[in-house]
Structures are given as C-alpha cells and as structure tokens.
Write a protein that holds these residues in place. Structure first.
Motif, PDB file in Angstrom:
ATOM      1  N   HIS A 311       0.839  -1.198   0.000  1.00  0.00           N
ATOM      2  CA  HIS A 311       0.000   0.000   0.000  1.00  0.00           C
ATOM      3  C   HIS A 311       0.874   1.249   0.000  1.00  0.00           C
ATOM      4  O   HIS A 311       1.717   1.443   0.883  1.00  0.00           O
ATOM      5  N   GLY A 312       0.706   2.087  -0.995  1.00  0.00           N
ATOM      6  CA  GLY A 312       1.418   3.349  -1.083  1.00  0.00           C
ATOM      7  C   GLY A 312       0.571   4.348  -1.828  1.00  0.00           C
ATOM      8  O   GLY A 312      -0.451   3.998  -2.430  1.00  0.00           O
ATOM      9  N   THR A 313       0.969   5.594  -1.776  1.00  0.00           N
ATOM     10  CA  THR A 313       0.243   6.642  -2.492  1.00  0.00           C
ATOM     11  C   THR A 313       1.227   7.483  -3.298  1.00  0.00           C
ATOM     12  O   THR A 313       2.377   7.668  -2.876  1.00  0.00           O
ATOM     13  N   PRO A 314       0.798   8.012  -4.476  1.00  0.00           N
ATOM     14  CA  PRO A 314      -0.535   7.842  -5.057  1.00  0.00           C
ATOM     15  C   PRO A 314      -0.799   6.398  -5.448  1.00  0.00           C
ATOM     16  O   PRO A 314       0.131   5.626  -5.718  1.00  0.00           O
ATOM     17  N   TYR A 315      -2.087   6.048  -5.457  1.00  0.00           N
ATOM     18  CA  TYR A 315      -2.458   4.691  -5.818  1.00  0.00           C
ATOM     19  C   TYR A 315      -2.008   4.369  -7.237  1.00  0.00           C
ATOM     20  O   TYR A 315      -2.061   5.223  -8.128  1.00  0.00           O
ATOM     21  N   VAL A 316      -1.584   3.134  -7.425  1.00  0.00           N
ATOM     22  CA  VAL A 316      -1.342   2.633  -8.772  1.00  0.00           C
ATOM     23  C   VAL A 316      -2.616   1.956  -9.258  1.00  0.00           C
ATOM     24  O   VAL A 316      -3.565   1.744  -8.499  1.00  0.00           O
ATOM     25  N   GLU A 317      -2.645   1.617 -10.522  1.00  0.00           N
ATOM     26  CA  GLU A 317      -3.810   0.921 -11.068  1.00  0.00           C
ATOM     27  C   GLU A 317      -4.015  -0.397 -10.307  1.00  0.00           C
ATOM     28  O   GLU A 317      -3.071  -1.122 -10.035  1.00  0.00           O
ATOM     29  N   ASN A 318      -5.264  -0.647  -9.941  1.00  0.00           N
ATOM     30  CA  ASN A 318      -5.626  -1.870  -9.207  1.00  0.00           C
ATOM     31  C   ASN A 318      -4.983  -1.928  -7.822  1.00  0.00           C
ATOM     32  O   ASN A 318      -4.646  -3.012  -7.333  1.00  0.00           O
ATOM     33  N   GLN A 319      -4.837  -0.757  -7.167  1.00  0.00           N
ATOM     34  CA  GLN A 319      -4.200  -0.730  -5.847  1.00  0.00           C
ATOM     35  C   GLN A 319      -4.938  -1.626  -4.848  1.00  0.00           C
ATOM     36  O   GLN A 319      -4.312  -2.369  -4.084  1.00  0.00           O
ATOM     37  N   GLU A 320      -6.274  -1.574  -4.847  1.00  0.00           N
ATOM     38  CA  GLU A 320      -7.030  -2.392  -3.903  1.00  0.00           C
ATOM     39  C   GLU A 320      -6.779  -3.874  -4.146  1.00  0.00           C
ATOM     40  O   GLU A 320      -6.644  -4.661  -3.193  1.00  0.00           O
ATOM     41  N   GLN A 321      -6.693  -4.280  -5.413  1.00  0.00           N
ATOM     42  CA  GLN A 321      -6.448  -5.684  -5.732  1.00  0.00           C
ATOM     43  C   GLN A 321      -5.034  -6.093  -5.331  1.00  0.00           C
ATOM     44  O   GLN A 321      -4.813  -7.209  -4.836  1.00  0.00           O
ATOM     45  N   ILE A 322      -4.074  -5.190  -5.531  1.00  0.00           N
ATOM     46  CA  ILE A 322      -2.692  -5.483  -5.134  1.00  0.00           C
ATOM     47  C   ILE A 322      -2.610  -5.705  -3.630  1.00  0.00           C
ATOM     48  O   ILE A 322      -1.965  -6.647  -3.154  1.00  0.00           O
ATOM     49  N   ASP A 323      -3.279  -4.822  -2.858  1.00  0.00           N
ATOM     50  CA  ASP A 323      -3.284  -4.982  -1.409  1.00  0.00           C
ATOM     51  C   ASP A 323      -3.953  -6.292  -1.003  1.00  0.00           C
ATOM     52  O   ASP A 323      -3.477  -7.002  -0.112  1.00  0.00           O
ATOM     53  N   GLN A 324      -5.070  -6.607  -1.654  1.00  0.00           N
ATOM     54  CA  GLN A 324      -5.765  -7.839  -1.315  1.00  0.00           C
ATOM     55  C   GLN A 324      -4.943  -9.069  -1.693  1.00  0.00           C
ATOM     56  O   GLN A 324      -4.892 -10.054  -0.955  1.00  0.00           O
ATOM     57  N   ASP A 325      -4.261  -9.001  -2.828  1.00  0.00           N
ATOM     58  CA  ASP A 325      -3.405 -10.113  -3.240  1.00  0.00           C
ATOM     59  C   ASP A 325      -2.274 -10.317  -2.229  1.00  0.00           C
ATOM     60  O   ASP A 325      -1.882 -11.460  -1.939  1.00  0.00           O
ATOM     61  N   ALA A 326      -1.746  -9.211  -1.694  1.00  0.00           N
ATOM     62  CA  ALA A 326      -0.689  -9.320  -0.686  1.00  0.00           C
ATOM     63  C   ALA A 326      -1.210 -10.059   0.543  1.00  0.00           C
ATOM     64  O   ALA A 326      -0.518 -10.905   1.108  1.00  0.00           O
ATOM     65  N   ILE A 327      -2.422  -9.726   0.939  1.00  0.00           N
ATOM     66  CA  ILE A 327      -3.033 -10.404   2.082  1.00  0.00           C
ATOM     67  C   ILE A 327      -3.171 -11.902   1.806  1.00  0.00           C
ATOM     68  O   ILE A 327      -2.991 -12.746   2.684  1.00  0.00           O
ATOM     69  N   ASN A 328      -3.446 -12.232   0.539  1.00  0.00           N
ATOM     70  CA  ASN A 328      -3.627 -13.625   0.139  1.00  0.00           C
ATOM     71  C   ASN A 328      -2.315 -14.324  -0.210  1.00  0.00           C
ATOM     72  O   ASN A 328      -2.316 -15.480  -0.641  1.00  0.00           O
ATOM     73  N   GLY A 329      -1.199 -13.602  -0.092  1.00  0.00           N
ATOM     74  CA  GLY A 329       0.098 -14.217  -0.328  1.00  0.00           C
ATOM     75  C   GLY A 329       0.583 -14.154  -1.763  1.00  0.00           C
ATOM     76  O   GLY A 329       1.541 -14.867  -2.121  1.00  0.00           O
ATOM     77  N   VAL A 330      -0.029 -13.307  -2.586  1.00  0.00           N
ATOM     78  CA  VAL A 330       0.369 -13.170  -3.994  1.00  0.00           C
ATOM     79  C   VAL A 330       1.206 -11.904  -4.135  1.00  0.00           C
ATOM     80  O   VAL A 330       0.755 -10.819  -3.769  1.00  0.00           O
ATOM     81  N   ARG A 331       2.422 -12.023  -4.646  1.00  0.00           N
ATOM     82  CA  ARG A 331       3.285 -10.847  -4.832  1.00  0.00           C
ATOM     83  C   ARG A 331       3.345 -10.497  -6.312  1.00  0.00           C
ATOM     84  O   ARG A 331       3.602 -11.359  -7.154  1.00  0.00           O
ATOM     85  N   HIS A 332       3.098  -9.224  -6.635  1.00  0.00           N
ATOM     86  CA  HIS A 332       3.107  -8.780  -8.036  1.00  0.00           C
ATOM     87  C   HIS A 332       4.539  -8.506  -8.492  1.00  0.00           C
ATOM     88  O   HIS A 332       5.380  -8.135  -7.685  1.00  0.00           O
TER      89      HIS A 332
END
Length: 332
Positions: A311-332
């Motif tokens: 999570h950082g700002t300004p948001y990147v495209e699909n920031q919410e999905q990136i954060d959720q993927d991190a919670i689920n153990g997926v690293r972009h």
C-alpha cells in the motif's frame, strides 16, 4: 575512525500531502490529531502540531489523487544551506531557488533520484501563539490541546522508491546524513534504509516499492508524548471509523513503538515514539539486517502485515487488488 562531518540538516520541517477527500482528511488532522489550521490558501490548508516552533507541519492540498508533494527541510545555518545546495547542484538533481513562502524564507528546490520533490532552507518564521493557544509554560510553542491524539511534532517521513540503493546513496553522500540501520536483501541490494540528522534515531527512510513505480509515498509519522498516547489513539481511531492497518506494537528496527492508520484520503499515517532511542555515539556503526532476520517479524514476534509492503500513495492501477493479493500471499 575518520572524523565525521557536522550535520548540515536540522530537521524535517513540513510535508505537503495530497488528498482526494479534502474535508475528511482535514477533519482527521484537525479534529482527531488535534492539529491547528493556521492558514488556508487556494486548495491548501496549513496545519501545525502544538509544540512545533515553526509555522506549520503539513500542507494539506485537495487533489484528484493522494500522495506526497514537496517536503521541506531546514538547514542548521546559512553556511550549511550553501554547502548542501552546492552538493545538490553537483549531483544534477537541483531545480533552483524559490521565493519565500508561508513560514519559510528563500529555499532551494531539488528532487531525489526517485523523483520526490523537496526544498531546503534556513530562514524561518517562528510561530507566535495567540490568545486561543497561548501556553501556560513559556518554553513550549503553544497550549497543549487536551483533545484527540495531541500530536506534539512531526517525526519522520518514509518514501517508497524504485531503487533504495540510489535514493539511500543520495542521502548519505549528497545530503550528508548518517545511516542508522538498513535491510540488506539476499541479492545484495538494500530493501530499506534509515537516516538520521542528529541524535534522534531516524528522520528519513526509504523502502522498496514492490510495484516498481517511482515517486510514491509510504508514510508520514507524528510523535505524541508517550506510548500510552498511542494506545489511546487506537481507541480514538476505532471510535471514529479510521482504518487501523498495523499495531500498536514495537518495531525491531530502531525500536519505535508504532501505530499505522490510513487517513480518509488514503495516505498512511504513523504515530511513533521514535525518540525513545537516541544515537549518542558519534561513531555509531550502521546496523544491518538480513532478509532472514527481518522475516522473524517485529520486536516481539508479530509478523509485518502484507499491505505494509504494497500500500502506497498515489495509488497505482488496481491498488485495492494489489493490497488484497498481498493479504492472500500473492506478490506482483
């Protein structure tokens, strides 16, 4: 050991924060953190912590996005200012001199290797309390608010960067700040780097941006007086619907007691008791942590929450999905 150079930077002075939810962000800083608005110019509100000697601590600016604008740093003397300006110009990152503005005199604008905008200055305007906030004790800048979190001062800033090595080298070699701690990755790059201006354990931090973008922002920290104030702040945020991301807890690195929240505009804000650890040794060695050591978690064993890395700002495209993927153990 060779004699260290004197510090040319006095402290982090003020930070501009962008917010797409201006009124809600203003409420957060003014009413929950108990900061005082001292000026409103255009789309920006200038707010101060109660014991800052200068005019303001943050410039909150209405925007279509969030993130950090220009950061102000004060030099320790006119001569120190000239030395740092010469070094910045030689580095190729200088923009040039700016006219005096709210609270500060002439400043020199520059950027770091990742594109974060900054200015350094010496001449400043000391805050003069009026009848509304005149303190009972003459050795503090204004009255203790006695409400909300009561943040006393701005403490440190943590930038995200696409290249920790380059950004850290700039602060070490060009700005002549001193390293306190750093995280060395298995590939020999640095994952994060902490720098101090004087005896406080750190003032500026760089962390790797997992998205690979440039110029983003991790968090801005404010200091209340005690750890108990931070515990009380957690209840204040809970009652007011502010998202608590992480803590209250204690960092392993630099031993800061912390609480991280996302203010309504999406920017991460930390309450930090960083002054608990001072660096008094003038030849203090840099403390280096490995990936394996950092994987053990924070001081008492709590693992770092996944969004802390994404999570950082300004948001990147699909920031919410990136954060959720991190919670689920997926690293972009």
């Amino acid at each position: 050991m060779a004699q260290l150079e004197n510090f040319d930077l006095a402290h982090l002075s003020a930070v501009e924060l962008f917010t797409p939810k201006f009124e809600e962000s203003l409420w957060f800083f003014r009413d929950l953190l108990a900061m005082r608005e001292i000026a409103r110019i255009g789309d920006s509100a200038y707010l101060r912590c109660w014991d800052e000697y200068e005019a303001y601590s943050i410039k909150l600016t209405a925007s279509t996005t969030n993130g950090v604008g220009r950061t102000l740093y004060r030099a320790t003397s006119p001569e120190a200012l000239e030395r740092r300006v010469a070094a910045i110009e030689a580095s190729g990152f200088g923009h040039g001199w700016r006219d005096p503005e709210v609270g500060v005199g002439r400043s020199y604008e520059f950027e770091d290797p990742d594109g974060h905008l900054m200015s350094i200055y010496y001449d400043t305007e000391r805050y003069i309390a009026d009848d509304l906030d005149r303190p009972a004790l003459k050795n503090q800048a204004s009255a203790f608010p006695g409400r909300g979190v009561n943040v006393r001062r701005i403490d440190h800033i943590n930038y995200l960067t696409s290249d920790v090595n380059a950004s850290g080298a700039f602060w070490r070699d060009v700005m002549k700040t001193r390293e306190t701690e750093r995280v060395k990755l298995d590939n020999d790059d640095y994952g994060a780097w902490w720098f101090r201006f004087h005896q406080k354990s750190y003032d500026v931090v760089y962390s790797a941006d997992w998205t690979g973008n440039r110029g983003r922002f991790h968090h801005l920290a404010f200091a209340p007086d005690t750890r108990e104030d931070i515990l009380k702040a957690a209840d204040i945020f809970l009652e007011n619907g502010i998202f608590i991301e992480y803590g209250p807890y204690k960092h392993a690195i630099n031993q800061t007691f912390f609480l991280y929240v996302w203010e309504p505009g999406g920017n991460r804000i930390e309450l930090a008791n960083a002054g608990a650890r001072l660096v008094l040794d003038p030849d203090s060695p840099v403390v280096e942590w490995s990936e394996a050591e950092r994987a053990k978690g924070q001081a008492w064993g709590m693992k770092t929450v996944p969004t802390f890395h994404t999570h950082g700002t300004p948001y990147v495209e699909n920031q919410e999905q990136i954060d959720q993927d991190a919670i689920n153990g997926v690293r972009h």
